[in-house]
Design an enzyme around this catalytic site. Structure first.
Site, PDB file in Angstrom:
ATOM      1  N   ARG A 278       0.822  -1.212   0.000  1.00  0.00           N
ATOM      2  CA  ARG A 278       0.000   0.000   0.000  1.00  0.00           C
ATOM      3  C   ARG A 278       0.856   1.263   0.000  1.00  0.00           C
ATOM      4  NH1 ARG A 278      -2.667  -0.609   4.575  1.00  0.00           N
ATOM      5  NH2 ARG A 278      -2.053   1.294   5.660  1.00  0.00           N
TER       6      ARG A 278
ATOM      7  N   TYR B 130     -15.395  19.438 -13.951  1.00  0.00           N
ATOM      8  CA  TYR B 130     -15.786  18.039 -14.097  1.00  0.00           C
ATOM      9  C   TYR B 130     -16.895  17.716 -13.095  1.00  0.00           C
ATOM     10  CZ  TYR B 130     -15.425  12.956 -13.893  1.00  0.00           C
ATOM     11  OH  TYR B 130     -15.711  11.614 -13.896  1.00  0.00           O
TER      12      TYR B 130
ATOM     13  N   ASP C   5      -6.699  21.432 -12.706  1.00  0.00           N
ATOM     14  CA  ASP C   5      -6.945  20.150 -13.361  1.00  0.00           C
ATOM     15  C   ASP C   5      -6.436  20.287 -14.794  1.00  0.00           C
ATOM     16  OD1 ASP C   5      -8.028  17.985 -14.773  1.00  0.00           O
ATOM     17  OD2 ASP C   5      -9.756  17.847 -13.438  1.00  0.00           O
TER      18      ASP C   5
ATOM     19  N   LYS D 131      -7.540   9.489 -19.031  1.00  0.00           N
ATOM     20  CA  LYS D 131      -7.782  10.169 -20.297  1.00  0.00           C
ATOM     21  C   LYS D 131      -6.506  10.216 -21.146  1.00  0.00           C
ATOM     22  CE  LYS D 131     -11.923  11.068 -18.551  1.00  0.00           C
ATOM     23  NZ  LYS D 131     -11.826  10.732 -17.128  1.00  0.00           N
TER      24      LYS D 131
END
Length: 356
Positions: free
Chosen positions: A47, A98, A170, A195
């Site tokens: 992790r 978004y 972003d 993306k």
């Protein structure tokens, strides 16, 4: 990776995050499928780190000019950042952001955690006036999704600095190939690596890039605690996609610019929104929702799908989502222009438009 002068993005994308140039070293960092490591070193547990993430983070960080952290999705990265905002602090955000980002802001506000102020990011004076001493974070996209608006990043950064607020940009649409917000003064860059970064519609991943070491440590600790980590195979795929990012962005941008020009001349298109860079274009179809819905189902090459940034061209009418801002026209169709031949894309699109 060393050089006497800064390398260009196309070179960085290919060479960053590679193993050392030594005999018998692989050219690519192998996928590390491990959840547990032998104690006594710096890894300890799956992790906390993985060599496949580290290679991806090194490459993306080099492109953005900071240190990167990989997350399990773009929304995991967004949530990690917004979770750090202090109780009842103000977040100034672009109204056309978004939907997932706006959803998290609305959820946090409904639970009394934060206060949000949504602004028109194209109106710099409005943004500056919204930033005050209570503002902890200023969050926006440039270009915005799906309105394709461009923000004055340096001016907004200056106002945030004066108020003691941090700035998050972003950069999913522009990518580090076309824009480096950290170099313009932003504190944090966030990506949906799903993306353009990965670029092949086969990975869910997110990333945060920061310039300040102490902020990196805070976010790394947050990721360690919450476990919002990508899988090793996803990280490997994302890095493989990133290697061709400059080429894909160059081709998609050229296609988008030409399609924007042709679309502006078509009688069924009321408005074309293209900021002059990147592969994203939004158009407003004459007649509103009905014709726009017909358009996105009448093509053979263009795929009706909600994501973006892949090698294939996709599009959708954004107001089909109930949470989309009412300031977005009913007939707005967002196009993610791929790397196909532009004449083939236009023939398919024009045929559908002519049939409306």
């Amino acid at each position: 990776m060393t050089s006497e002068k800064p390398l260009k993005p196309a070179t960085v994308a290919v060479h960053a995050g590679r193993p050392p140039h030594e005999p018998d070293q692989p050219l690519n960092t192998p996928i590390t499928m491990a959840s547990t490591y032998v104690a006594g070193g710096g890894k300890e547990y799956g992790r906390y780190t993985n060599d496949s993430w580290t290679a991806f983070e090194e490459a993306l960080g080099a492109l953005e000019g900071g240190r990167a952290l990989a997350f399990s999705s773009g929304m995991a990265a967004v949530t990690a950042l917004l979770d750090l905002v202090g109780q009842e602090s103000v977040v100034v955000a672009a109204r056309h952001s978004y939907l997932g980002t706006l959803g998290v802001l609305a959820d946090l506000e409904a639970r009394g955690r934060i206060k949000s102020r949504l602004v028109d990011v194209t109106d710099t004076d409005e943004v500056v006036k919204a930033i005050d001493e209570d503002t902890a974070l200023v969050w926006f996209e440039s270009p915005t999704n799906p309105a394709m608006e461009v923000a004055d990043i340096p001016a907004i950064v200056a106002a945030a600095r004066a108020a003691g607020a941090q700035v998050v940009v972003d950069n999913t649409f522009a990518t580090p190939v076309l824009q480096n917000p950290l170099a313009l003064g932003a504190d944090i860059v966030v990506h949906s690596a799903t993306k353009y970064i990965a670029g092949h519609s086969d990975v869910l991943m997110g990333a945060i890039v920061v310039a300040e070491p102490s902020l990196y440590d805070v976010l790394k600790g947050r990721r360690d605690l919450t476990g919002a980590i990508p899988g090793p195979f996803e990280a490997w795929l994302a890095l493989r996609g990133l290697r061709t990012l400059p080429l894909r962005v160059e081709r998609a941008s050229a296609n988008a610019a030409e399609l924007a020009r042709r679309l502006a001349e078509h009688p069924r298109i009321e408005e074309v929104r293209y900021p002059g860079m990147g592969g994203m274009v939004s158009v407003v179809v004459a007649g509103g929702a009905g014709p726009a819905d017909v358009l996105v189902r009448a093509t053979s090459l263009w795929v009706h799908a909600t994501s973006l940034g892949g090698v294939e061209s996709t599009f959708e009418r954004r107001r089909r989502w109930k949470a989309e801002a009412p300031t977005i026209p009913e007939g707005l169709v967002r196009l993610s222009v791929g790397i196909e031949d532009v004449d083939d894309l236009w023939a398919d699109l024009k045929g559908a438009l002519d049939g409306l």
